[in-house]
Design a protein around this motif. Structure first.
Motif, short mmCIF file in Angstrom:
data_model
loop_
_atom_site.label_atom_id
_atom_site.label_comp_id
_atom_site.label_asym_id
_atom_site.label_seq_id
_atom_site.Cartn_x
_atom_site.Cartn_y
_atom_site.Cartn_z
N ASP A 30 0.83 -1.21 0.00
CA ASP A 30 0.00 0.00 0.00
C ASP A 30 0.86 1.25 0.00
O ASP A 30 0.57 2.24 -0.68
N ALA A 31 1.94 1.21 0.78
CA ALA A 31 2.85 2.37 0.83
C ALA A 31 3.48 2.62 -0.53
O ALA A 31 3.65 3.77 -0.96
N ALA A 32 3.86 1.53 -1.21
CA ALA A 32 4.47 1.70 -2.54
C ALA A 32 3.47 2.33 -3.50
O ALA A 32 3.82 3.20 -4.30
N ALA A 33 2.21 1.88 -3.43
CA ALA A 33 1.19 2.44 -4.31
C ALA A 33 0.99 3.92 -4.01
O ALA A 33 0.93 4.77 -4.92
N ALA A 34 0.89 4.25 -2.72
CA ALA A 34 0.67 5.66 -2.34
C ALA A 34 1.86 6.51 -2.75
O ALA A 34 1.71 7.63 -3.24
N ALA A 35 3.06 5.97 -2.54
CA ALA A 35 4.26 6.74 -2.89
C ALA A 35 4.34 6.97 -4.39
O ALA A 35 4.71 8.05 -4.85
N ALA A 36 4.00 5.94 -5.15
CA ALA A 36 4.03 6.09 -6.61
C ALA A 36 3.02 7.13 -7.06
O ALA A 36 3.32 8.00 -7.89
N GLY A 37 1.81 7.06 -6.50
CA GLY A 37 0.79 8.04 -6.89
C GLY A 37 1.16 9.45 -6.48
O GLY A 37 1.04 10.39 -7.27
N TYR A 38 1.61 9.60 -5.26
CA TYR A 38 1.98 10.92 -4.76
C TYR A 38 3.14 11.49 -5.57
O TYR A 38 3.13 12.65 -5.98
N GLY A 39 4.14 10.64 -5.79
CA GLY A 39 5.32 11.10 -6.51
C GLY A 39 5.02 11.48 -7.94
O GLY A 39 5.51 12.49 -8.47
N PHE A 40 4.17 10.68 -8.59
CA PHE A 40 3.80 10.98 -9.97
C PHE A 40 3.14 12.36 -10.07
O PHE A 40 3.48 13.18 -10.93
N VAL A 41 2.21 12.62 -9.17
CA VAL A 41 1.49 13.91 -9.21
C VAL A 41 2.45 15.05 -8.87
O VAL A 41 2.42 16.12 -9.49
N ALA A 42 3.33 14.83 -7.89
CA ALA A 42 4.26 15.89 -7.48
C ALA A 42 5.19 16.26 -8.64
O ALA A 42 5.41 17.45 -8.92
N ILE A 43 5.73 15.26 -9.31
CA ILE A 43 6.66 15.55 -10.42
C ILE A 43 5.90 16.17 -11.59
O ILE A 43 6.40 17.11 -12.24
#
Lengths: 326, 403
Positions: free
Chosen positions: B151-164
């Protein structure tokens, strides 16, 4: 289960409102054309066309329908253009109007659904993104202005030009300023017409509150030292303040219900305007004050037991009817 | 606006159930920024350039992985206030590590860290990231360590994608550069300001919701759009909220800006008139219209002085009942968008008219034969006389009980 709960406003009412607004705005456009020539008309036409195109294209994309026929988009485009300098590049009118329609109006549901006044938001966007061009005014072509600087700039530097000899010139709009918001007489005539028109009358309470707040604060805390009345006059006539008070503030989608509520809402907006004029970095912060008032309105409602207050007139009517029947 | 208990409970659910999807797909459907509306502040302020967005993404990813793993293993056994301190402490550790690494990298390369300078004071503020805390509270506490990491990996991927993505757009449009190198002369100053970041976030969230809705229409996804926290309430949502309040026997708001005067079309009243017994009296504005939607008459409901005799209704053909969309418990609670089609009821006589005098007896109920409605929607049978009697009792109570 009740089948339908709908708002009281209808598209027909919206259309009537916007037609009235358009008719009352046309004198300002005419004065702007008289003062600044064809550039004024060009800016207004481009603003209106941009608004219409955005409404048709993105209204269909996002809302699955467009409400161009209620003329709200036309009014928004015109109002944004009137608040800009006459010699500004048309791209600014395109950008400001597109922002007003695409970001503030359509995503919230279209006419009479937006929690913010679209024209005020469009101008505020241009102010934030391009402050120098938006407040660099060209001198009018028809006559020599009272002063080479705009009233808003003079207020920022503490200079006063409000003398009995120039009052008539200021009221006629013979000052450096936005395209269509300088002719105070035309705006006052529009306000008088709105007071006469029954559907618009209540909205003028907010305008009254706004003007009283601005006048009171400028009298008590003048930015121009030594001349309180002159400071009050300059504050009221500077920039787009009166235009925003008469046209933008009584927007039916953002106006609270209840006569006292409307007046207090105008007072709040006027107070915010004067606060921003003192502390803000832009020459004219009127649109920001209106947006802040729009944003603060739901909070005020909740904290004020708004259901009882808004419903009081109708509850009284109900009690009277039931007493008569008994 | 008065809220029911059920409404309040929905805002902060104790459990947060999610259908199992591929972790990359979950990065979109369960995106902390665009779906849960958490951790917005660092994006709005710090992710103004690509480097800033990348820095925020890396730090948040490290925080998410560490916090969710430790929550799943240890922190879930602690009380809530101590857990929050734990998230903050872990966040501080990550930030200190980021600063140490940045300094070491600067010494090694001989250049200043532009990303750290761009983010500025908001880098230490990332230690208290609401996206991390929300994720740990709603997910990691109920998941085993492996699932929590996933779940953390999914959240991190989503958050990071939007941030970048947001950092890239803001640097291109706001500064006219890409990775610090000049790219274009167009510079829209407002875009790199926080309000520009918020606008971009809103636009992205709206775009994502449109994608979800299209996929739901095709049957490839369920519940993702309704789970989004970014909701713009329109009158349909307010209507549904008022209907929920009626279900619980509470008065809906009568302020049109909040959504409702209660309008009843063509005499269609609640099946159970007891639902109309409000905690406070509500003036009923009755309106009727014909099959084409043109209004016939309107007016405030005035209770009859005497209860009218019940008239025998002619045998009615039951109209087809269409169910309202079922209220699914959203994993992330919030106002639900309910799309209901407009009603085209059959014409009946208006109950109360502003111009017409109040009738001595109640009008005849609606005719039995009804034409097929244009759209499918739930229809109910009514008992007008019982409703009017209840209204009369309410008015009496109100008058006898001065406030």
């Amino acid at each position: 289960m009740p089948q339908l709960i709908e708002r009281l406003s209808s598209s027909e009412e919206a259309r009537r409102w916007n037609v009235t607004s358009l008719l009352l705005t046309l004198p300002l456009l005419v004065m702007g054309w008289y003062y600044y020539g064809g550039a004024a008309l060009r800016l207004a036409v481009i603003g209106v066309l941009t608004a219409a195109l955005c409404e048709i294209i993105f209204g269909r994309l996002i809302l699955r329908t467009h409400t161009l026929l209620d003329l709200n988009a036309i009014v928004v485009g015109l109002w944004v253009a009137l608040m800009l300098p006459a010699d500004l590049s048309p791209w600014f009118a395109v950008l400001g109007t597109a922002f007003a329609i695409l970001v503030v109006k359509i995503p919230f549901g279209g006419t009479l659904h937006s929690p913010f006044v679209p024209a005020a938001a469009g101008f505020a966007f241009l102010t934030v993104c391009f402050p120098e061009p938006v407040f660099t005014y060209a001198p009018p072509t028809a006559w020599v202005p009272v002063h080479s600087s705009a009233l808003t700039a003079l207020l920022q530097t503490g200079q006063s030009i409000f003398r009995p000899t120039v009052i008539s010139s200021i009221l006629l709009g013979e000052t450096v300023g936005p395209l269509g918001t300088g002719c105070i007489l035309a705006i006052a005539a529009a306000a008088a017409a709105m007071v006469i028109l029954k559907p618009r009358r209540a909205g003028m309470l907010s305008t009254l509150g706004f003007v009283l707040a601005v006048a009171g604060i400028s009298l008590l805390f003048p930015r121009v030292p030594g001349n309180r009345l002159g400071a009050m006059g300059m504050e009221l006539c500077a920039g787009s303040l009166l235009f925003a008070a008469v046209y933008l503030l009584p927007d039916p989608a953002t106006l609270p219900r209840g006569l006292l509520a409307k007046f207090l809402y105008g007072l709040m907006a006027g107070g915010l305007c004067m606060l921003l004029r003192r502390l803000g970095s832009y020459q004219d912060n009127t649109c920001f004050a209106i947006l802040l008032a729009n944003g603060a309105l739901p909070l005020l409602r909740r904290g004020w037991n708004e259901k009882e207050n808004w419903m009081n007139p109708i509850k009284t009517k109900m009690k009277t009817k039931s007493k008569k029947s008994n | 606006m008065a809220k029911t208990k059920a409404w309040q409970e929905q805002e902060f659910p104790e459990t947060d159930e999610q259908p199992r999807r591929h972790w990359l797909w979950q990065a979109l459907t369960d995106n902390p920024l665009l779906v849960q509306a958490a951790g917005i502040c660092p994006i709005a302020v710090a992710a103004a350039t690509i480097r800033g967005g990348l820095l925020v993404a890396i730090i948040t990813a490290a925080q998410l992985l560490l916090c969710e793993l430790l929550t799943s293993l240890l922190l879930k056994k602690l009380p809530g206030w101590l857990r929050a301190a734990g998230y903050f402490a872990i966040g501080l550790g990550v930030i200190c590590g980021a600063f140490w690494f940045s300094e070491a990298l600067s010494k090694w390369t001989g250049t200043d860290s532009q990303a750290v300078r761009t983010v500025g004071v908001f880098l230490p503020l990332l230690a208290a990231n609401s996206a991390v805390a929300l994720r740990c509270e709603h997910r990691a506490r109920q998941l085993p360590p492996g699932e929590a990491l996933r779940d953390a990996a999914a959240a991190a991927a989503g958050y990071g994608f939007v941030a970048i993505l947001i950092g890239t757009v803001r640097e291109l449009l706001g500064w006219g550069s890409f990775w610090g190198r000049p790219f274009t002369e167009v510079q829209v100053r407002g875009i790199w300001m926080p309000f520009g970041g918020l606008l971009l976030l809103g636009a992205l969230a709206a775009l994502l919701k449109q994608v979800f809705l299209r996929l739901e229409e095709k049957g490839r996804l369920t519940g993702a759009a309704a789970a989004m926290e970014f909701q713009i309430e329109d009158w349909e949502v307010r209507r549904q909220r008022d209907l929920d309040l009626l279900d619980n026997g509470e008065a809906p708001s009568a302020d049109p800006h909040e959504g409702t005067f209660l309008l009843l079309d063509n005499g269609m009243f609640p099946e159970d008139p007891a639902q109309m017994q409000m905690t406070q009296p509500l003036p009923l504005f009755l309106k009727s219209w014909d099959a084409d939607g043109k209004p016939l008459a309107s007016g405030f409901a005035v209770p009859a002085p005497k209860p009218a005799p019940q008239t025998k209704a002619p045998p009615k053909k039951e109209p087809p009942k269409a169910e309202l969309p079922k209220k699914e418990k959203a994993p992330s609670a919030g106002p639900k968008m309910v799309r209901t089609a407009p009603v085209r009821p059959e014409p009946v006589k208006p109950l109360v008219s502003k111009q017409a005098p109040r009738p001595e007896t109640l009008p005849e109920p609606a005719p039995a034969e009804t034409e097929q409605p244009r759209v499918t929607q739930e229809t109910v049978e009514i008992k007008i006389s019982e409703l009017m009697r209840l209204l009369a009792e309410q008015e009496e109570q109100e008058m006898n009980d001065p406030k």
